[in-house]
Design an enzyme around this catalytic site. Sequence first.
Site, mmCIF file in Angstrom:
data_model
loop_
_atom_site.group_PDB
_atom_site.id
_atom_site.type_symbol
_atom_site.label_atom_id
_atom_site.label_comp_id
_atom_site.label_asym_id
_atom_site.label_seq_id
_atom_site.Cartn_x
_atom_site.Cartn_y
_atom_site.Cartn_z
ATOM 1 N N GLU A 143 15.598 23.248 -6.041
ATOM 2 C CA GLU A 143 15.251 22.563 -4.793
ATOM 3 C C GLU A 143 15.783 23.340 -3.603
ATOM 4 O O GLU A 143 16.661 24.202 -3.743
ATOM 5 C CB GLU A 143 15.794 21.126 -4.779
ATOM 6 C CG GLU A 143 17.289 21.007 -4.904
ATOM 7 C CD GLU A 143 17.752 19.545 -4.987
ATOM 8 O OE1 GLU A 143 16.920 18.637 -4.886
ATOM 9 O OE2 GLU A 143 18.968 19.346 -5.162
ATOM 10 N N SER A 162 26.697 21.004 0.695
ATOM 11 C CA SER A 162 28.149 20.950 0.533
ATOM 12 C C SER A 162 28.671 22.115 -0.293
ATOM 13 O O SER A 162 27.908 22.929 -0.806
ATOM 14 C CB SER A 162 28.555 19.626 -0.103
ATOM 15 O OG SER A 162 27.986 19.520 -1.379
ATOM 16 N N ARG A 173 20.619 25.366 1.779
ATOM 17 C CA ARG A 173 21.039 25.925 0.484
ATOM 18 C C ARG A 173 19.880 25.845 -0.490
ATOM 19 O O ARG A 173 19.306 24.761 -0.694
ATOM 20 C CB ARG A 173 22.257 25.199 -0.091
ATOM 21 C CG ARG A 173 22.991 26.051 -1.171
ATOM 22 C CD ARG A 173 24.102 25.280 -1.883
ATOM 23 N NE ARG A 173 23.538 24.203 -2.646
ATOM 24 C CZ ARG A 173 24.045 22.971 -2.685
ATOM 25 N NH1 ARG A 173 25.134 22.668 -2.018
ATOM 26 N NH2 ARG A 173 23.434 22.037 -3.398
ATOM 27 N N LYS A 204 9.984 14.038 -11.417
ATOM 28 C CA LYS A 204 11.058 13.761 -10.459
ATOM 29 C C LYS A 204 10.586 12.803 -9.384
ATOM 30 O O LYS A 204 9.505 12.997 -8.816
ATOM 31 C CB LYS A 204 11.487 15.060 -9.777
ATOM 32 C CG LYS A 204 12.181 16.045 -10.682
ATOM 33 C CD LYS A 204 12.639 17.240 -9.865
ATOM 34 C CE LYS A 204 13.698 18.027 -10.609
ATOM 35 N NZ LYS A 204 14.324 19.024 -9.722
ATOM 36 N N ASN A 241 17.540 22.665 0.009
ATOM 37 C CA ASN A 241 18.242 21.607 0.750
ATOM 38 C C ASN A 241 18.384 21.992 2.215
ATOM 39 O O ASN A 241 18.861 23.079 2.530
ATOM 40 C CB ASN A 241 19.636 21.408 0.165
ATOM 41 C CG ASN A 241 19.594 21.071 -1.304
ATOM 42 O OD1 ASN A 241 19.158 19.982 -1.687
ATOM 43 N ND2 ASN A 241 20.010 22.013 -2.150
ATOM 44 N N ARG A 260 27.555 26.059 -9.437
ATOM 45 C CA ARG A 260 27.975 24.778 -10.008
ATOM 46 C C ARG A 260 27.638 24.782 -11.486
ATOM 47 O O ARG A 260 26.571 25.274 -11.879
ATOM 48 C CB ARG A 260 27.245 23.619 -9.321
ATOM 49 C CG ARG A 260 27.798 23.337 -7.939
ATOM 50 C CD ARG A 260 27.038 22.231 -7.270
ATOM 51 N NE ARG A 260 25.643 22.596 -7.128
ATOM 52 C CZ ARG A 260 24.704 21.791 -6.662
ATOM 53 N NH1 ARG A 260 25.012 20.552 -6.313
ATOM 54 N NH2 ARG A 260 23.460 22.207 -6.547
ATOM 55 N N LYS A 275 10.950 16.845 -1.485
ATOM 56 C CA LYS A 275 10.306 17.466 -2.648
ATOM 57 C C LYS A 275 8.817 17.666 -2.422
ATOM 58 O O LYS A 275 8.228 18.599 -2.970
ATOM 59 C CB LYS A 275 10.529 16.599 -3.884
ATOM 60 C CG LYS A 275 11.939 16.688 -4.421
ATOM 61 C CD LYS A 275 12.016 16.285 -5.879
ATOM 62 C CE LYS A 275 13.470 16.280 -6.318
ATOM 63 N NZ LYS A 275 14.251 15.213 -5.593
ATOM 64 N N GLU A 314 16.026 11.643 -3.196
ATOM 65 C CA GLU A 314 17.228 12.325 -3.675
ATOM 66 C C GLU A 314 18.085 11.386 -4.527
ATOM 67 O O GLU A 314 17.972 10.174 -4.431
ATOM 68 C CB GLU A 314 18.096 12.769 -2.480
ATOM 69 C CG GLU A 314 17.615 14.010 -1.768
ATOM 70 C CD GLU A 314 17.633 15.239 -2.656
ATOM 71 O OE1 GLU A 314 18.373 15.254 -3.644
ATOM 72 O OE2 GLU A 314 16.876 16.179 -2.352
ATOM 73 N N GLY A 315 18.979 11.980 -5.309
ATOM 74 C CA GLY A 315 19.928 11.149 -6.054
ATOM 75 C C GLY A 315 19.743 11.352 -7.540
ATOM 76 O O GLY A 315 18.624 11.271 -8.046
#
Lengths: 499, 499
Positions: free
Chosen positions: B140, B147, B119, B366, B142, B452, B309, B370-371
């Site tokens: 980004e 999901s 994605r 960044k 993925n 989103r 990244k 992740e997170g």
Amino acid sequence: MLVRFPPSPGEWQEKHLKAGIEDWELAHGVVLQGERPGIAKALPVTMYPSPFSRSGLSLGLEIQTLYNALYHSVINDSNWVIEQLRGTAKYDQFTRNLIEIFEKSLPKRTQKLTGGIFRSDYLVHELSASKESRQIKQVEFNTVSVSFGGLSTKVTELHRFLCENGLNYVHGDVNVSPSLQEIASGLAAMHNAYLKTSNDSQPPLILFVVQPDETNVIDQKLIEYELLEKHEILGRRVTFEQISRQVVLDEHNRLVYLPRGQVVSVVYYRAGYSPADYPSEMEWETRLLLESSHAIQCPSVLTQLAGSKKIQELLTHPDIIRQFVDNEKAEQLEKTFVKMWPLDDSELGLEGQLLAISEPEGFVLKPQREGGGNNVYREKIVPFLKNMPKHEWSAYTLMELIQTPKVSNKIVRDGELISGNVVNELGVFGTVLWDLESGEELMNTQAGWLLRTKLQSSDEGGVAAGYGCIDAILLPENTHASHEPSRRTTSDSLANLEI
Amino acid sequence: MLVRFPPSPGEWQEKHLKAGIEDWELAHGVVLQGERPGIAKALPVTMYPSPFSRSGLSLGLEIQTLYNALYHSVINDSNWVIEQLRGTAKYDQFTRNLIEIFEKSLPKRTQKLTGGIFRSDYLVHELSASKESRQIKQVEFNTVSVSFGGLSTKVTELHRFLCENGLNYVHGDVNVSPSLQEIASGLAAMHNAYLKTSNDSQPPLILFVVQPDETNVIDQKLIEYELLEKHEILGRRVTFEQISRQVVLDEHNRLVYLPRGQVVSVVYYRAGYSPADYPSEMEWETRLLLESSHAIQCPSVLTQLAGSKKIQELLTHPDIIRQFVDNEKAEQLEKTFVKMWPLDDSELGLEGQLLAISEPEGFVLKPQREGGGNNVYREKIVPFLKNMPKHEWSAYTLMELIQTPKVSNKIVRDGELISGNVVNELGVFGTVLWDLESGEELMNTQAGWLLRTKLQSSDEGGVAAGYGCIDAILLPENTHASHEPSRRTTSDSLANLEI
């Protein structure tokens, strides 16, 4: 080949199966409304589909259109219905109020079409240990607010999925009940018939009259979605209270839903069947407004009244049923009857009184009023009657006990797994529409089925309140259920939910 | 015609709309797992579909197969990927462990096919107040455990329903994302490709590797149901812990799921992307077992590593991307890039360090890992870096800030209605399958989209954790969103949920 039922696949497998059931339910809307908006809980269902006789199911499905026609015939004789209920009305305020709505609305009514979504409920009656002796016997005939037509389709799909997914270890066939699609089609047929009686500038909508604290919301919403998706008909769920503020009659006696300025074609009642639905005069006035309008009532208050136990009892008498259908049809219907008696001072009532006192072990005593938990079984009948003034006996109906076969199953409910002996209750849906003036039948359809399954309580006679659940029918290939006969009861509806 | 967005239909109408959204969600499985089995809560969603540029959506959809091909090309140069991540691995245990799994599994591997469900995430970048200046810019890419592909289809169906049902008062088109069907088709293609590399006596199944405490269960189950219903392929959701007990390698290096004695065709990871998924050595051993088997990995650990990244940053450099795709494709892809720099001691790193210190207001810092919640914005960058030993700077990537247009919407979440300015993030799904030996591309598909939407926190830079929700795209007919430009951030994923 004999296959044990229910299967015992082991603890790990059942844990996996239970999770599989709960996930499928949450993913497919097989849920009840939770404690607050946006929260749902999985509908209580059986872990395994219940074995059921193919001939019993077939008879129930085949006979539904005869039942629809019988009640159409009965309801068209409105004087007879009202006359028979005068006795009940004497001691029952609710019946009295409904009759009053009927009588007040009669002169105002401009709509000659009337509709119904019915459900005839049956238990399996087993005369001997032989499976061949099994027959379905009618528990009651519901003419208002019948529920679970939407979710029955989903639960039968669930059990079919579990078979296909290899999760449930049963052998047999699971058919999907078309009740969701059929009930929506029935309402659409009423809507389209209404269109022919009106010339509204924009398309009307169907009003769903619902309870303010309903938990079985999705069962109703599924029908609303189906109406929009398949029939392009808008539905709106509203309470009596909301109707009192948002619905008016226009100068042509049409019912207008103010928020959208649209006329109402059909009033579909999923409320109004219980005295608790009318806490104040406002609800009665609202019912009268709806009943007096040009919108098709589904059902009318008269059709609702025809679903009372008194009418059911009267129709079990051979001479009475033959006033409404011919002998051939009456004989078909009578296959599903158990005997019923009034306990009043009529000739039949005296016969009933004698049976209740002298042979109570074969009977159940049922109050006229709907609502579970008030039935009196067997040896408890005599002391119950003796503690009551005799003129109050006429508030009860005596009914032969139905002897249900002994079957076990497991129930998934509130995250728990509960095992035990169960009673299966078959419901068959019907949709009807007819012309009150000409008597012409415009729709008479069998509309799918429902299997509700209840855990027996330790009291052999009763069914523990709140332990009912929705099931699917497992038609036997080689499945063979254990079947020791045991006396069971004509049971009440799923506790706390609609009829 | 100018139409205000979001609509303000009045309090009563919005209450009605909110209830309509929640009911539809519960009836269609648009839910997250609740506190205990059998309980669900409605997925947070926007009340109105968000306006989005048609050209932005088109570009995202069109360019997805180029992104798929770019990453295919990158991953097929495994030495290059591993080499570039050596720096990250120095200070990041998780990257080190993943590289170790790759290196240990390499000699054991018998499966030459490798798969992916990707994605690519974008924000809208607005250079001026003119809508024509809007472009989508990649946040980004993925490559593991993406999901909301299942639920995006449902939420777009929800918003389409609300338009058809006349509940939501918006003007425009809502298209349904085919991501649910496309992701299932992608997995089915991998499964069918596996069948050609094996000769198993019974049909294999697809293993979904999931987290033990997953709340986004139904998003995954929808794909499992679609696989069974449309492709007749069985799926099983299992955790690393369950796999360690229930899955073994047979003598032909095939992965066998013991409870059903079936071979596994595809290992589909919806877990394993975060250090928290490997609390003990057991999980790493299990990942190695899966990775070493003949089952097709979706994705392989190498493909997972290529999603970091560092690789994204390297590909933004014109000479590097042209090592993997021709100039024409590189130019297409570069339309969606913002500039990125390392902060290490390379030539580019020194350029990045200078920019971070001298012009921090145009950038976000960044961490590689992740997170959410760890990004550092604008004027906070300088003090943040100065408080850190310089050799640790290389754990960060500097990225140009994306300037998102100002839009408002309302979010329905946990039974509440929340209004405010929001940021929309577009995700485009892709499914890929290729032959690692020949490099042959067997599948390269754009697989639908996701929108989103997150409420802006009072801190202009951040996005309040937990306030993200799923949205649908409202393509303009005559709709006109207010669009004052404002500086927004490259934002993090929905808090507490998968990537």
